[in-house]
Design a protein around this motif. Structure first.
Motif, PDB file in Angstrom:
ATOM      1  N   ARG A   1      30.593  42.670 -43.385  1.00 37.29           N
ATOM      2  CA  ARG A   1      32.013  42.747 -44.270  1.00 37.29           C
ATOM      3  C   ARG A   1      33.051  43.708 -43.798  1.00 37.29           C
ATOM      4  NH1 ARG A   1      30.147  39.774 -48.938  1.00 37.29           N
ATOM      5  NH2 ARG A   1      27.982  39.999 -49.317  1.00 37.29           N
TER       6      ARG A   1
ATOM      7  N   GLY B   1      36.164  37.589 -56.264  1.00 37.22           N
ATOM      8  CA  GLY B   1      35.937  37.164 -54.813  1.00 37.22           C
ATOM      9  C   GLY B   1      35.708  35.908 -55.027  1.00 37.22           C
TER      10      GLY B   1
ATOM     11  N   PHE C   1      31.606  31.885 -45.509  1.00 34.26           N
ATOM     12  CA  PHE C   1      32.414  32.901 -45.386  1.00 34.26           C
ATOM     13  C   PHE C   1      32.830  33.218 -46.924  1.00 34.26           C
ATOM     14  CE2 PHE C   1      33.027  31.403 -41.189  1.00 34.26           C
ATOM     15  CZ  PHE C   1      33.148  32.382 -40.450  1.00 34.26           C
ATOM     16  N   SER C   2      33.130  34.398 -47.246  1.00 37.63           N
ATOM     17  CA  SER C   2      33.479  34.958 -48.634  1.00 37.63           C
ATOM     18  C   SER C   2      34.801  35.886 -48.623  1.00 37.63           C
ATOM     19  CB  SER C   2      32.342  35.447 -49.322  1.00 37.63           C
ATOM     20  OG  SER C   2      31.881  36.765 -48.532  1.00 37.63           O
ATOM     21  N   THR C   3      35.216  36.087 -49.726  1.00 39.14           N
ATOM     22  CA  THR C   3      36.611  36.931 -49.873  1.00 39.14           C
ATOM     23  C   THR C   3      36.475  37.799 -51.042  1.00 39.14           C
ATOM     24  OG1 THR C   3      38.133  35.475 -48.316  1.00 39.14           O
ATOM     25  CG2 THR C   3      38.841  37.384 -49.641  1.00 39.14           C
TER      26      THR C   3
ATOM     27  N   THR D   1      35.992  40.834 -46.469  1.00 36.32           N
ATOM     28  CA  THR D   1      35.661  39.436 -45.826  1.00 36.32           C
ATOM     29  C   THR D   1      34.286  39.502 -45.624  1.00 36.32           C
ATOM     30  OG1 THR D   1      37.858  39.094 -44.896  1.00 36.32           O
ATOM     31  CG2 THR D   1      36.135  37.762 -43.949  1.00 36.32           C
TER      32      THR D   1
ATOM     33  N   LYS E   1      33.352  32.880 -52.763  1.00 40.66           N
ATOM     34  CA  LYS E   1      32.386  32.577 -51.871  1.00 40.66           C
ATOM     35  C   LYS E   1      32.187  30.936 -51.528  1.00 40.66           C
ATOM     36  CE  LYS E   1      28.641  35.020 -51.882  1.00 40.66           C
ATOM     37  NZ  LYS E   1      27.153  35.179 -52.464  1.00 40.66           N
TER      38      LYS E   1
ATOM     39  N   TYR F   1      32.378  46.714 -51.169  1.00 41.64           N
ATOM     40  CA  TYR F   1      31.678  45.785 -51.806  1.00 41.64           C
ATOM     41  C   TYR F   1      30.417  46.254 -52.538  1.00 41.64           C
ATOM     42  CZ  TYR F   1      29.767  41.166 -52.553  1.00 41.64           C
ATOM     43  OH  TYR F   1      29.232  39.992 -53.269  1.00 41.64           O
TER      44      TYR F   1
ATOM     45  N   GLN G   1      36.568  45.432 -43.775  1.00 39.73           N
ATOM     46  CA  GLN G   1      37.417  45.599 -45.003  1.00 39.73           C
ATOM     47  C   GLN G   1      38.519  46.618 -44.495  1.00 39.73           C
ATOM     48  OE1 GLN G   1      34.316  48.604 -47.170  1.00 39.73           O
ATOM     49  NE2 GLN G   1      33.333  46.637 -46.441  1.00 39.73           N
TER      50      GLN G   1
ATOM     51  N   ILE H   1      40.435  45.070 -49.632  1.00 39.28           N
ATOM     52  CA  ILE H   1      40.340  43.630 -49.260  1.00 39.28           C
ATOM     53  C   ILE H   1      39.005  43.573 -48.409  1.00 39.28           C
ATOM     54  CG2 ILE H   1      41.362  41.724 -48.050  1.00 39.28           C
ATOM     55  CD1 ILE H   1      44.269  43.191 -48.410  1.00 39.28           C
TER      56      ILE H   1
ATOM     57  N   VAL I   1      30.840  37.691 -43.812  1.00 42.52           N
ATOM     58  CA  VAL I   1      30.343  36.882 -42.788  1.00 42.52           C
ATOM     59  C   VAL I   1      29.030  36.825 -42.714  1.00 42.52           C
ATOM     60  CG1 VAL I   1      30.742  36.247 -40.181  1.00 42.52           C
ATOM     61  CG2 VAL I   1      32.620  37.483 -41.291  1.00 42.52           C
TER      62      VAL I   1
END
Length: 292
Positions: A250, A77, A278-280, A267, A79, A56, A252, A265, A269
């Motif tokens: 995050r 991404g 949450f985000s990706t 995530t 969010k 990230y 990953q 990848i 939190v």
């Protein structure tokens, strides 16, 4: 006779299983050694230590980068916010102009979508925009293969930009974001990696009133899968702003698709209770073959 034969077969099976297990273990160790050697011990090239890079808040270039190394990144991404959804995309190019010195150019975009229909007045939807033109440099001043340790310093500068809706009525660039930083990375054995990326961030608008300051402390821990460039890990992004600590975890993973292409990848939190949920985040990484 049949009993003796059965005993021999059983002993032979045990021997084969043990031999296969030992051979597999040796093979894994050899794979790790070969992969690390391919990165660190190339003849007539400067020393370099293999480190797992967070996905990230990534580095400007590999620590101990060698002249000619290059990398393209495409990021996307999502969010979730209490009032709207935020989409971020980025295009990034980084390269080593000389040994240990990496440069980066990045264009980060942010788009907003009000899928709940609650944006009005106090809950107005932010305007989509190209966040700015981001330039950065990073120099690795310490490479210690004996202790699997690397240290670097760098500087990131972003020329912040106006929202798309304001291009006709306002100036294109709105201010500057300045971020000197330091990186320390340590590998334990062949598989375990740790890294810290830290430094202050100032953002100052041209009007003189839109000022912001915070301090970031980003730590990461990764386990690199034996004999591959794949890893799993955790990036912990922390900022100290107005005396408050805000933390996002995050988890990953990075997967190699081919010799020169990988996908990351992530995530997100958030720990503190705020509007963020949450985000990706996905990162596509392409490293062209280097000609030293």
């Amino acid at each position: 006779m049949s009993t003796q034969l059965s005993l021999r077969i059983a002993l032979s099976s045990i021997f084969i299983i043990c031999s296969t297990s030992v051979f597999s273990q040796i093979t894994k160790q050899e794979k790790d050694s070969i992969y690390i050697a391919e990165t660190e011990e190339q003849e007539n090239l400067p020393a370099k230590v293999l480190h797992a890079e967070p996905l990230y808040i990534d580095l400007i270039r590999d620590l101990g980068a060698r002249k000619g190394e290059r990398e393209w990144n495409l990021g996307f991404g999502i969010k979730d916010n209490n009032n709207y959804e935020e989409y971020e995309t980025l295009i990034e190019y980084e390269w080593a102009v000389i040994d240990r010195l990496g440069l980066e150019v990045e264009l980060p975009f942010t788009f907003y979508y009000d899928r709940r229909g609650v944006s009005n007045g106090e809950n107005s939807l932010p305007s989509s925009k190209l966040e700015g033109l981001q330039l950065a440099a990073q120099y690795t001043f310490l490479v210690d293969p004996k202790y699997n340790l690397s240290m670097a310093g760098g500087y990131l500068h972003k020329f912040t930009m106006n929202a798309f809706d304001n291009y006709n009525s306002s100036r294109l660039f709105t201010g500057n974001l300045m971020s000197p930083f330091m990186v320390v990375a340590k590998r334990f054995g062949t598989n375990f990696h740790s890294l810290i990326y830290t430094g202050p961030v100032w953002e100052r608008g041209f009007s003189g009133f839109e000022n912001e300051f915070f301090y970031q402390i980003n730590t990461s821990f990764h386990y690199m899968i034996t004999g591959t460039r794949n890893f799993i890990g955790l990036e912990i992004n922390k900022i100290i702003i107005d005396g408050n600590l805000e933390t996002t975890l995050r988890p990953q993973m990075r997967l190699g698709i081919s010799d020169h292409l990988m996908i990351g990848i992530v995530t997100g939190v958030p720990i503190e209770a705020n509007n963020d949920r949450f985000s990706t985040f996905f990162r596509l990484i392409y490293e062209p073959k280097t000609k030293h």
